[in-house]
Design a protein around this motif. Sequence first.
Motif, mmCIF file in Angstrom:
data_model
loop_
_atom_site.group_PDB
_atom_site.id
_atom_site.type_symbol
_atom_site.label_atom_id
_atom_site.label_comp_id
_atom_site.label_asym_id
_atom_site.label_seq_id
_atom_site.Cartn_x
_atom_site.Cartn_y
_atom_site.Cartn_z
ATOM 1 N N LYS A 68 -2.429 13.148 2.231
ATOM 2 C CA LYS A 68 -1.345 12.200 1.984
ATOM 3 C C LYS A 68 -1.139 12.005 0.497
ATOM 4 O O LYS A 68 -0.057 11.713 0.029
ATOM 5 N N LYS A 108 -9.351 7.007 2.651
ATOM 6 C CA LYS A 108 -8.439 8.035 3.136
ATOM 7 C C LYS A 108 -7.735 8.722 1.982
ATOM 8 O O LYS A 108 -7.551 9.932 1.961
ATOM 9 N N CYS A 143 0.844 -1.188 0.000
ATOM 10 C CA CYS A 143 0.000 0.000 0.000
ATOM 11 C C CYS A 143 0.885 1.245 0.000
ATOM 12 O O CYS A 143 1.806 1.344 0.814
ATOM 13 N N CYS A 147 -7.130 2.199 3.238
ATOM 14 C CA CYS A 147 -6.549 3.493 2.870
ATOM 15 C C CYS A 147 -7.258 4.126 1.684
ATOM 16 O O CYS A 147 -7.071 5.302 1.424
ATOM 17 N N LYS A 150 1.672 -1.244 4.151
ATOM 18 C CA LYS A 150 1.408 -2.625 4.519
ATOM 19 C C LYS A 150 1.439 -3.512 3.286
ATOM 20 O O LYS A 150 1.177 -3.057 2.174
ATOM 21 N N ILE A 185 0.219 4.097 0.956
ATOM 22 C CA ILE A 185 -0.035 5.033 2.041
ATOM 23 C C ILE A 185 0.437 4.493 3.379
ATOM 24 O O ILE A 185 1.179 5.144 4.084
ATOM 25 N N CYS A 186 0.028 3.268 3.731
ATOM 26 C CA CYS A 186 0.439 2.737 5.035
ATOM 27 C C CYS A 186 1.604 1.765 4.913
ATOM 28 O O CYS A 186 2.132 1.314 5.907
#
Length: 80
Positions: A66, A60, A21, A57, A26, A23-24
Amino acid sequence: MDAVKCSVCGKELDPKNARTCEICMKTICLDCLGYFAIYKRSVYKDYEDLVPVCPSCKPKAMLSRKLLRIVDEVFGGEKK
Ligand SMILES: [Zn+2]
Ligand SMILES: [Zn+2]
């Protein structure tokens, strides 16, 4: 051997099928992977790009700053 697991569904993955991902950061499997289109600007042209994001995400990504951070990272010092 490193076992790679999807952080969304917990499925064990072949490392070559694992995605991250944006964004995070993961690890996610291809089944859980979503794509989010972002609008990027380069010195030559504006274009859309797809970034891999996990399901949590994705909403988000549509709302948050972000996204702008991602664009900034991609283009680094090119921006004026
Ligand atoms: Zn999964
Ligand atoms: Zn994520």
